[in-house]
Design a protein around this motif. Structure first.
Motif, PDB file in Angstrom:
ATOM      1  N   GLU A  37       0.826  -1.209   0.000  1.00 14.14           N
ATOM      2  CA  GLU A  37       0.000   0.000   0.000  1.00 14.14           C
ATOM      3  C   GLU A  37       0.861   1.260   0.000  1.00 14.14           C
ATOM      4  O   GLU A  37       0.564   2.237  -0.691  1.00 14.14           O
ATOM      5  N   ASN A  38       1.942   1.248   0.766  1.00 11.41           N
ATOM      6  CA  ASN A  38       2.829   2.408   0.809  1.00 11.41           C
ATOM      7  C   ASN A  38       3.589   2.591  -0.497  1.00 11.41           C
ATOM      8  O   ASN A  38       3.804   3.717  -0.952  1.00 11.41           O
ATOM      9  N   LEU A  39       4.000   1.503  -1.120  1.00 13.22           N
ATOM     10  CA  LEU A  39       4.711   1.596  -2.393  1.00 13.22           C
ATOM     11  C   LEU A  39       3.827   2.189  -3.481  1.00 13.22           C
ATOM     12  O   LEU A  39       4.319   2.897  -4.378  1.00 13.22           O
ATOM     13  N   CYS A  40       2.534   1.942  -3.408  1.00  9.38           N
ATOM     14  CA  CYS A  40       1.604   2.529  -4.387  1.00  9.38           C
ATOM     15  C   CYS A  40       1.643   4.050  -4.342  1.00  9.38           C
ATOM     16  O   CYS A  40       1.418   4.724  -5.360  1.00  9.38           O
ATOM     17  N   VAL A  41       1.946   4.600  -3.172  1.00  8.98           N
ATOM     18  CA  VAL A  41       2.036   6.050  -3.009  1.00  8.98           C
ATOM     19  C   VAL A  41       3.452   6.544  -3.278  1.00  8.98           C
ATOM     20  O   VAL A  41       3.671   7.557  -3.945  1.00  8.98           O
ATOM     21  N   LEU A  42       4.439   5.813  -2.746  1.00  8.50           N
ATOM     22  CA  LEU A  42       5.827   6.265  -2.802  1.00  8.50           C
ATOM     23  C   LEU A  42       6.402   6.283  -4.211  1.00  8.50           C
ATOM     24  O   LEU A  42       7.056   7.253  -4.618  1.00  8.50           O
ATOM     25  N   LEU A  43       6.195   5.221  -4.980  1.00 16.16           N
ATOM     26  CA  LEU A  43       6.871   5.102  -6.267  1.00 16.16           C
ATOM     27  C   LEU A  43       6.507   6.213  -7.256  1.00 16.16           C
ATOM     28  O   LEU A  43       7.403   6.770  -7.906  1.00 16.16           O
ATOM     29  N   CYS A 112      19.183   5.975  -0.099  1.00 17.36           N
ATOM     30  CA  CYS A 112      18.509   4.897   0.626  1.00 17.36           C
ATOM     31  C   CYS A 112      17.312   5.485   1.362  1.00 17.36           C
ATOM     32  O   CYS A 112      17.443   6.502   2.053  1.00 17.36           O
ATOM     33  N   LEU A 113      16.159   4.864   1.220  1.00 23.36           N
ATOM     34  CA  LEU A 113      14.980   5.330   1.942  1.00 23.36           C
ATOM     35  C   LEU A 113      14.037   4.176   2.212  1.00 23.36           C
ATOM     36  O   LEU A 113      14.026   3.178   1.491  1.00 23.36           O
ATOM     37  N   ASP A 114      13.235   4.333   3.285  1.00 21.94           N
ATOM     38  CA  ASP A 114      12.280   3.303   3.659  1.00 21.94           C
ATOM     39  C   ASP A 114      11.027   3.399   2.797  1.00 21.94           C
ATOM     40  O   ASP A 114      10.734   4.438   2.206  1.00 21.94           O
ATOM     41  N   ALA A 115      10.266   2.314   2.792  1.00 22.27           N
ATOM     42  CA  ALA A 115       9.037   2.265   1.997  1.00 22.27           C
ATOM     43  C   ALA A 115       7.820   2.758   2.766  1.00 22.27           C
ATOM     44  O   ALA A 115       6.726   2.840   2.205  1.00 22.27           O
ATOM     45  N   ASP A 116       7.970   3.103   4.055  1.00 23.98           N
ATOM     46  CA  ASP A 116       6.808   3.398   4.897  1.00 23.98           C
ATOM     47  C   ASP A 116       6.357   4.856   4.859  1.00 23.98           C
ATOM     48  O   ASP A 116       5.555   5.285   5.691  1.00 23.98           O
ATOM     49  N   LEU A 117       6.892   5.639   3.920  1.00 22.79           N
ATOM     50  CA  LEU A 117       6.493   7.044   3.697  1.00 22.79           C
ATOM     51  C   LEU A 117       6.987   8.004   4.773  1.00 22.79           C
ATOM     52  O   LEU A 117       6.586   9.162   4.788  1.00 22.79           O
ATOM     53  N   GLN A 118       7.868   7.550   5.667  1.00 21.39           N
ATOM     54  CA  GLN A 118       8.441   8.469   6.650  1.00 21.39           C
ATOM     55  C   GLN A 118       9.623   9.254   6.080  1.00 21.39           C
ATOM     56  O   GLN A 118      10.072  10.216   6.701  1.00 21.39           O
ATOM     57  N   HIS A 119      10.129   8.839   4.925  1.00 22.41           N
ATOM     58  CA  HIS A 119      11.259   9.514   4.298  1.00 22.41           C
ATOM     59  C   HIS A 119      10.769  10.222   3.037  1.00 22.41           C
ATOM     60  O   HIS A 119      10.576   9.587   2.005  1.00 22.41           O
ATOM     61  N   PRO A 120      10.561  11.529   3.084  1.00 17.61           N
ATOM     62  CA  PRO A 120       9.956  12.245   1.955  1.00 17.61           C
ATOM     63  C   PRO A 120      10.909  12.416   0.772  1.00 17.61           C
ATOM     64  O   PRO A 120      11.991  12.993   0.919  1.00 17.61           O
ATOM     65  N   PRO A 121      10.530  11.946  -0.408  1.00 18.85           N
ATOM     66  CA  PRO A 121      11.361  12.145  -1.603  1.00 18.85           C
ATOM     67  C   PRO A 121      11.636  13.615  -1.901  1.00 18.85           C
ATOM     68  O   PRO A 121      12.630  13.938  -2.547  1.00 18.85           O
ATOM     69  N   ALA A 122      10.784  14.501  -1.429  1.00 19.15           N
ATOM     70  CA  ALA A 122      10.959  15.932  -1.693  1.00 19.15           C
ATOM     71  C   ALA A 122      12.265  16.476  -1.119  1.00 19.15           C
ATOM     72  O   ALA A 122      12.725  17.555  -1.515  1.00 19.15           O
ATOM     73  N   LEU A 123      12.889  15.752  -0.196  1.00 19.89           N
ATOM     74  CA  LEU A 123      14.163  16.201   0.383  1.00 19.89           C
ATOM     75  C   LEU A 123      15.367  15.846  -0.486  1.00 19.89           C
ATOM     76  O   LEU A 123      16.466  16.336  -0.241  1.00 19.89           O
ATOM     77  N   ILE A 124      15.182  15.008  -1.484  1.00 17.97           N
ATOM     78  CA  ILE A 124      16.313  14.573  -2.307  1.00 17.97           C
ATOM     79  C   ILE A 124      17.022  15.740  -2.997  1.00 17.97           C
ATOM     80  O   ILE A 124      18.264  15.779  -3.017  1.00 17.97           O
ATOM     81  N   PRO A 125      16.322  16.732  -3.559  1.00 21.12           N
ATOM     82  CA  PRO A 125      17.044  17.875  -4.144  1.00 21.12           C
ATOM     83  C   PRO A 125      17.933  18.605  -3.147  1.00 21.12           C
ATOM     84  O   PRO A 125      19.049  19.027  -3.499  1.00 21.12           O
ATOM     85  N   GLN A 126      17.503  18.742  -1.892  1.00 23.51           N
ATOM     86  CA  GLN A 126      18.342  19.378  -0.876  1.00 23.51           C
ATOM     87  C   GLN A 126      19.570  18.532  -0.578  1.00 23.51           C
ATOM     88  O   GLN A 126      20.675  19.064  -0.373  1.00 23.51           O
ATOM     89  N   MET A 127      19.398  17.228  -0.541  1.00 25.89           N
ATOM     90  CA  MET A 127      20.543  16.339  -0.338  1.00 25.89           C
ATOM     91  C   MET A 127      21.546  16.484  -1.474  1.00 25.89           C
ATOM     92  O   MET A 127      22.767  16.527  -1.245  1.00 25.89           O
ATOM     93  N   LEU A 128      21.038  16.582  -2.695  1.00 24.99           N
ATOM     94  CA  LEU A 128      21.927  16.748  -3.854  1.00 24.99           C
ATOM     95  C   LEU A 128      22.696  18.053  -3.782  1.00 24.99           C
ATOM     96  O   LEU A 128      23.869  18.122  -4.179  1.00 24.99           O
ATOM     97  N   ASP A 129      22.061  19.107  -3.284  1.00 26.15           N
ATOM     98  CA  ASP A 129      22.760  20.389  -3.146  1.00 26.15           C
ATOM     99  C   ASP A 129      23.961  20.246  -2.227  1.00 26.15           C
ATOM    100  O   ASP A 129      25.054  20.771  -2.514  1.00 26.15           O
ATOM    101  N   LEU A 130      23.799  19.526  -1.102  1.00 20.91           N
ATOM    102  CA  LEU A 130      24.917  19.323  -0.177  1.00 20.91           C
ATOM    103  C   LEU A 130      25.983  18.433  -0.798  1.00 20.91           C
ATOM    104  O   LEU A 130      27.179  18.623  -0.562  1.00 20.91           O
ATOM    105  N   TRP A 131      25.572  17.457  -1.592  1.00 18.91           N
ATOM    106  CA  TRP A 131      26.532  16.606  -2.304  1.00 18.91           C
ATOM    107  C   TRP A 131      27.350  17.440  -3.288  1.00 18.91           C
ATOM    108  O   TRP A 131      28.573  17.285  -3.385  1.00 18.91           O
ATOM    109  N   ARG A 132      26.702  18.333  -4.011  1.00 19.05           N
ATOM    110  CA  ARG A 132      27.425  19.181  -4.962  1.00 19.05           C
ATOM    111  C   ARG A 132      28.409  20.106  -4.252  1.00 19.05           C
ATOM    112  O   ARG A 132      29.433  20.488  -4.811  1.00 19.05           O
ATOM    113  N   GLU A 133      28.111  20.452  -2.998  1.00 16.98           N
ATOM    114  CA  GLU A 133      29.006  21.302  -2.218  1.00 16.98           C
ATOM    115  C   GLU A 133      30.185  20.528  -1.648  1.00 16.98           C
ATOM    116  O   GLU A 133      31.090  21.129  -1.048  1.00 16.98           O
ATOM    117  N   GLY A 134      30.205  19.213  -1.810  1.00 16.65           N
ATOM    118  CA  GLY A 134      31.356  18.431  -1.375  1.00 16.65           C
ATOM    119  C   GLY A 134      31.080  17.325  -0.390  1.00 16.65           C
ATOM    120  O   GLY A 134      31.996  16.566  -0.036  1.00 16.65           O
TER     121      GLY A 134
END
Length: 214
Positions: A37-43, A112-134
């Protein structure tokens, strides 16, 4: 655009980042146990985010012995470009499923993220910004634990107090498995000999430049 093939050999992290800093190749690894049920929303949400930030992407769902209809759902999703499904022969536990997903991931960056919807995909762009900074690793840290019982909050505090009492390796308090890893970090993790794994400890053990977001 999906990611074909196997992971590339380890290259100097900074050189690779210069070539792909705007839209890197991204793999997302999702361990799942009875999460249909969670994957139906997350993917669908994850697909929307990845299309906007990656030059090529893949979502690797690792089924850790589910007994619900996860298999039927993922067989349909695996027919779509960019989605892969790994089904373990039985329930081996989240740590083993996460390790299997990391071994299969082909991206320059692995999230890496869990399937239970506690890890919001919307944060991935912010993570990438920190990765680009080093940053080589970006981990998401819980802002608070107000939704948990007092016993669970106390247990979490005690756990991180004990884990942080050493001097060689520090495990960030309240940091879960929602994190971004540079390919160099993934390669280092896969080279470790441990078969029974505590991933939060191994994430800290391998070192590298680590940043956190709430």
């Amino acid at each position: 655009m999906s990611l074909p093939g196997t992971p590339q050999a380890l290259a100097p992290s900074r050189q690779r980042r210069c070539a792909s800093e705007l839209r890197p190749r991204i793999s997302c690894v999702i361990p799942a146990l009875n999460e249909r049920e969670n994957l139906c929303v997350l993917l669908p949400c994850l697909e929307t985010v990845l299309v906007s930030v990656a030059s090529a992407w893949e979502v690797v769902v690792v089924d850790d012995g589910s007994s619900d209809l996860t298999c039927e759902l993922m067989e349909a999703w695996a027919c779509r470009q960019g989605f892969r499904y790994l089904q373990l022969s039985r329930n081996f536990g989240k740590e083993a499923a996460l390790s299997a997903g990391l071994a299969a991931a082909a991206g320059d960056v692995v999230v890496c993220l869990d399937a239970d919807l506690q890890h919001p995909p919307a944060l991935i762009p912010q993570m990438l910004d920190l990765w680009r900074e080093g940053a080589d690793m970006v981990c998401a840290v819980r802002r608070n634990r107000v939704d948990e019982s007092p016993v669970k909050r106390w247990g979490a505090w005690l756990l991180y107090y004990i884990l942080g009492s050493g001097h060689r390796v520090r495990i960030p308090a309240d940091a879960g498995d929602f994190r971004l890893l540079d390919r160099a970090v993934v390669t280092a993790l896969l080279r470790l000999p441990e078969r029974t794994r505590f991933m939060k400890g191994l994430f800290a053990w391998v070192g590298f430049v680590v940043r956190s977001i709430e």
